[in-house]
Each structure stands twice: as structure tokens, then as C-alpha cells.
Design a protein around this motif. Structure first.
Motif, PDB file in Angstrom:
ATOM      1  N   ASP A 135       0.864  -1.124  -0.064  1.00  0.00           N
ATOM      2  CA  ASP A 135      -0.034   0.020   0.077  1.00  0.00           C
ATOM      3  C   ASP A 135       0.700   1.176   0.024  1.00  0.00           C
ATOM      4  O   ASP A 135       1.706   1.567   0.986  1.00  0.00           O
ATOM      5  N   PRO A 136       0.850   1.990  -1.016  1.00  0.00           N
ATOM      6  CA  PRO A 136       1.888   3.302  -1.214  1.00  0.00           C
ATOM      7  C   PRO A 136       1.519   4.250  -0.331  1.00  0.00           C
ATOM      8  O   PRO A 136       2.198   5.095  -0.047  1.00  0.00           O
ATOM      9  N   ASP A 137       0.369   4.344   0.166  1.00  0.00           N
ATOM     10  CA  ASP A 137      -0.041   5.148   1.216  1.00  0.00           C
ATOM     11  C   ASP A 137      -0.394   4.678   2.767  1.00  0.00           C
ATOM     12  O   ASP A 137      -0.441   5.674   3.669  1.00  0.00           O
ATOM     13  N   ALA A 138       0.570   3.659   3.091  1.00  0.00           N
ATOM     14  CA  ALA A 138       0.117   3.103   4.413  1.00  0.00           C
ATOM     15  C   ALA A 138       1.405   3.247   5.095  1.00  0.00           C
ATOM     16  O   ALA A 138       2.429   2.837   4.594  1.00  0.00           O
ATOM     17  N   GLY A 139       1.209   3.550   6.317  1.00  0.00           N
ATOM     18  CA  GLY A 139       2.362   3.500   7.303  1.00  0.00           C
ATOM     19  C   GLY A 139       2.373   2.513   8.137  1.00  0.00           C
ATOM     20  O   GLY A 139       1.503   1.598   7.964  1.00  0.00           O
ATOM     21  N   GLY A 140       2.758   2.663   9.386  1.00  0.00           N
ATOM     22  CA  GLY A 140       2.724   1.537  10.456  1.00  0.00           C
ATOM     23  C   GLY A 140       3.422   1.925  11.597  1.00  0.00           C
ATOM     24  O   GLY A 140       3.741   2.925  11.900  1.00  0.00           O
ATOM     25  N   THR A 141       3.916   0.943  12.370  1.00  0.00           N
ATOM     26  CA  THR A 141       4.691   0.851  13.630  1.00  0.00           C
ATOM     27  C   THR A 141       5.772  -0.314  13.731  1.00  0.00           C
ATOM     28  O   THR A 141       5.273  -1.497  13.423  1.00  0.00           O
ATOM     29  N   VAL A 142       6.884   0.035  13.823  1.00  0.00           N
ATOM     30  CA  VAL A 142       7.877  -1.158  14.129  1.00  0.00           C
ATOM     31  C   VAL A 142       8.621  -0.905  15.509  1.00  0.00           C
ATOM     32  O   VAL A 142       8.635   0.312  16.073  1.00  0.00           O
ATOM     33  N   ALA A 143       9.424  -1.895  15.774  1.00  0.00           N
ATOM     34  CA  ALA A 143      10.125  -1.876  17.090  1.00  0.00           C
ATOM     35  C   ALA A 143      11.585  -1.240  16.678  1.00  0.00           C
ATOM     36  O   ALA A 143      12.117  -2.381  15.580  1.00  0.00           O
ATOM     37  N   CYS A 144      12.363  -0.510  17.149  1.00  0.00           N
ATOM     38  CA  CYS A 144      13.678  -0.372  17.113  1.00  0.00           C
ATOM     39  C   CYS A 144      14.315  -0.612  18.351  1.00  0.00           C
ATOM     40  O   CYS A 144      14.410   0.308  19.105  1.00  0.00           O
ATOM     41  N   ASP A 145      15.028  -1.625  18.202  1.00  0.00           N
ATOM     42  CA  ASP A 145      15.812  -1.979  19.515  1.00  0.00           C
ATOM     43  C   ASP A 145      14.994  -1.912  20.716  1.00  0.00           C
ATOM     44  O   ASP A 145      15.108  -1.589  21.811  1.00  0.00           O
ATOM     45  N   GLY A 146      13.583  -2.760  20.531  1.00  0.00           N
ATOM     46  CA  GLY A 146      12.793  -2.688  21.511  1.00  0.00           C
ATOM     47  C   GLY A 146      11.764  -1.596  21.717  1.00  0.00           C
ATOM     48  O   GLY A 146      10.872  -1.769  22.395  1.00  0.00           O
ATOM     49  N   ILE A 147      11.870  -0.261  21.130  1.00  0.00           N
ATOM     50  CA  ILE A 147      11.194   0.887  21.159  1.00  0.00           C
ATOM     51  C   ILE A 147      10.362   0.895  19.894  1.00  0.00           C
ATOM     52  O   ILE A 147      10.909   1.056  18.945  1.00  0.00           O
ATOM     53  N   GLN A 148       9.208   1.334  20.426  1.00  0.00           N
ATOM     54  CA  GLN A 148       8.045   1.193  19.254  1.00  0.00           C
ATOM     55  C   GLN A 148       8.242   2.843  18.542  1.00  0.00           C
ATOM     56  O   GLN A 148       8.437   3.678  18.813  1.00  0.00           O
ATOM     57  N   ARG A 149       8.153   2.256  17.134  1.00  0.00           N
ATOM     58  CA  ARG A 149       8.486   3.698  16.335  1.00  0.00           C
ATOM     59  C   ARG A 149       7.547   3.644  15.050  1.00  0.00           C
ATOM     60  O   ARG A 149       7.525   2.933  14.404  1.00  0.00           O
ATOM     61  N   PRO A 150       6.435   4.792  15.110  1.00  0.00           N
ATOM     62  CA  PRO A 150       5.668   4.986  14.110  1.00  0.00           C
ATOM     63  C   PRO A 150       6.455   5.309  12.945  1.00  0.00           C
ATOM     64  O   PRO A 150       7.716   6.004  12.994  1.00  0.00           O
ATOM     65  N   PHE A 151       5.999   4.625  11.654  1.00  0.00           N
ATOM     66  CA  PHE A 151       6.527   5.341  10.448  1.00  0.00           C
ATOM     67  C   PHE A 151       5.383   5.641   9.589  1.00  0.00           C
ATOM     68  O   PHE A 151       4.418   5.322   9.277  1.00  0.00           O
ATOM     69  N   ALA A 152       5.899   6.524   8.460  1.00  0.00           N
ATOM     70  CA  ALA A 152       4.929   6.963   7.528  1.00  0.00           C
ATOM     71  C   ALA A 152       5.166   6.356   6.061  1.00  0.00           C
ATOM     72  O   ALA A 152       6.346   5.719   6.149  1.00  0.00           O
ATOM     73  N   ALA A 153       4.104   6.424   5.268  1.00  0.00           N
ATOM     74  CA  ALA A 153       4.591   5.475   4.151  1.00  0.00           C
ATOM     75  C   ALA A 153       5.672   6.219   3.494  1.00  0.00           C
ATOM     76  O   ALA A 153       5.897   7.342   2.974  1.00  0.00           O
ATOM     77  N   GLY A 154       6.701   5.135   3.135  1.00  0.00           N
ATOM     78  CA  GLY A 154       7.999   5.555   2.541  1.00  0.00           C
ATOM     79  C   GLY A 154       9.146   6.110   3.186  1.00  0.00           C
ATOM     80  O   GLY A 154      10.224   6.023   2.640  1.00  0.00           O
ATOM     81  N   GLU A 155       8.651   6.083   4.601  1.00  0.00           N
ATOM     82  CA  GLU A 155       9.761   6.576   5.430  1.00  0.00           C
ATOM     83  C   GLU A 155      11.044   5.703   5.413  1.00  0.00           C
ATOM     84  O   GLU A 155      10.963   4.441   5.394  1.00  0.00           O
TER      85      GLU A 155
END
Length: 228
Positions: A135-155
Motif C-alpha cells: 500500500d503506497p499510502d500506508a504507514g505503520g509501527t515497528v520496534a527499533c531495539d525494543g522501542i516502538q516507532r511509528p513510520f509514515a509511508a515510504g519513510e
């Protein structure tokens, strides 16, 4: 890819891995003839598809679109399905400067992508649509070294040595070395490169090999032909 180019990539990768304080397991040094002679005792290596990988994703330009991989360990899908046993895998990867590993996601595999040393690792992220597609318009959330990090589409995440990101199925991602070459660790669920990679564009996971000289070591993708 020409076998001579693959042989050179293996030698360069081994040098980089050693420079960062890692040593590959003994079977990494076997010649094809030694591997064939020991195929019975190495059945666990063969069946788990441990070993060398070099791919240009079928694009014919490894420097621009490609990846070096070495699978160090890989569990059993049957264990994962029953919920116990060896459910994990580990790889070392090398992304060269500006060398793209194209946008993809996984059906089953969750993975930690870890910058083990070198330059900055750039990881571009997108979310999925309701069916799990790109989805070219969808972001989400990932964990970076255990810390939740939201991301925008294409970030684009920029991971320095020692930093990591955890990617779940449905997290679409592409990555490359930013400012130089990067040694990457991948710790994941059981890995099946033949069925579990879903690319945004219709490309191949494995390289087609032109045999212009004998192989230095066997690729995982050589096992079926060389070790049958």
C-alpha cells in the motif's frame, strides 16, 4: 550472473566478515568436491539450506540491485507449525553502498535486521492494505531495539552500527548501504527463501548462473544440482 563474479563476491564478503570479527562455520570453506564427498554427514546443512547466497534478483546488475547472504542456522517449519523446537534462523548479509534489496515482505517470517558494522543501513518502509498487499499510502509501527516507532509511508530509517529494526509479516521493506558497505545480521523465524518472499515488483529471488569458471564454494541454490 557469471560464476567468476559470484566467486569474487564470496571472497570479498569473507574478507569483510572477518574484518568485523566474525568467522563463518567450517563448511563455508569446503570446495564443491569436498561438499559432495561429505554430503551424507552434511545432510542437516543441505536440508536446512545453510550456506552461501549471492543474488542479483534476476536483474543482471548486482552492484545496483543485489545482496550477499550466508545462512548460519535455520530451523524446521514443522517445529514452527507445532509450536516448539527449532523455530529460528540466522543470517549474515552484506549490502554494498547504494545496492538495493528491492521492496518485499514475508508471509510467515518475522525478522530482526541488525546493523553489525560498517556504514549506515537505510531501510525504507511501507504498510500493507487489508489483504496484506503493498500500500503506497500506508504507514505503520515497528520496534527499533525494543522501542516502538511509528513510520509514515515510504519513510526511510537510518540504522547506525548496533541499531536494529524488527519487521513483521506485512511490513514492506527495502534496504541498502548508505554512505558505504554494511554488514547486517538477520535473526528471524524459520526461513524459506523459496516460498516466503513476496516482492512488490515481479522479480526473481535467485540469480541465474553462467558457468564461466568452476565454483569457489557452492551456493545454497546449487545444492539440488550438485549434491543430489
Amino acid at each position: 550472473m557469471k560464476r567468476s563474479r559470484i566467486n569474487a563476491i564470496m571472497a570479498e564478503a569473507d574478507e569483510m566478515i572477518r574484518a568485523h570479527g566474525f568467522t563463518l562455520p567450517p563448511f563455508a570453506n569446503w570446495s564443491p568436491e569436498a561438499f559432495a564427498a561429505r554430503r551424507d554427514e552434511a545432510r542437516g546443512v543441505i536440508d536446512a539450506r545453510l550456506g552461501w547466497g549471492v543474488t542479483d534478483y534476476g536483474q543482471g546488475d548486482f552492484a545496483a540491485t543485489g545482496l550477499f547472504l550466508f545462512t548460519l542456522r535455520n530451523g524446521r517449519l514443522a517445529d514452527l507449525q507445532r509450536g516448539g523446537g527449532m523455530c529460528y534462523a540466522e543470517k549474515l548479509l552484506i549490502s554494498r553502498q547504494d545496492q538495493l534489496s528491492p521492496m518485499h515482505t514475508h508471509v510467515v517470517k518475522a525478522e530482526d535486521i541488525i546493523n553489525r558494522g560498517g556504514a549506515t543501513l537505510a531501510v525504507q518502509l511501507y504498510g500493507s492494505d487489508a489483504q496484506g498487499g503493498f500500500d503506497p499510502d500506508a504507514g505503520g509501527t515497528v520496534a527499533c531495539d525494543g522501542i516502538q516507532r511509528p513510520f509514515a509511508a515510504g519513510e526511510i530509517l537510518l540504522l547506525a552500527p548496533g541499531q536494529s529494526v524488527t519487521l513483521m509479516p506485512g511490513d514492506w521493506h527495502a534496504f541498502w548501504g548508505d554512505g558505504g558497505d554494511v554488514l547486517i545480521g538477520e535473526v528471524s523465524t524459520v526461513n524459506d527463501d523459496e516460498t516466503d518472499n513476496v516482492f512488490r515488483d515481479p522479480i526473481g529471488r535467485f540469480a541465474e548462473v553462467e558457468e564461466d569458471e568452476p565454483p569457489r564454494h557452492l551456493l545454497v541454490s546449487d545444492y539440488a544440482a550438485w549434491l543430489a
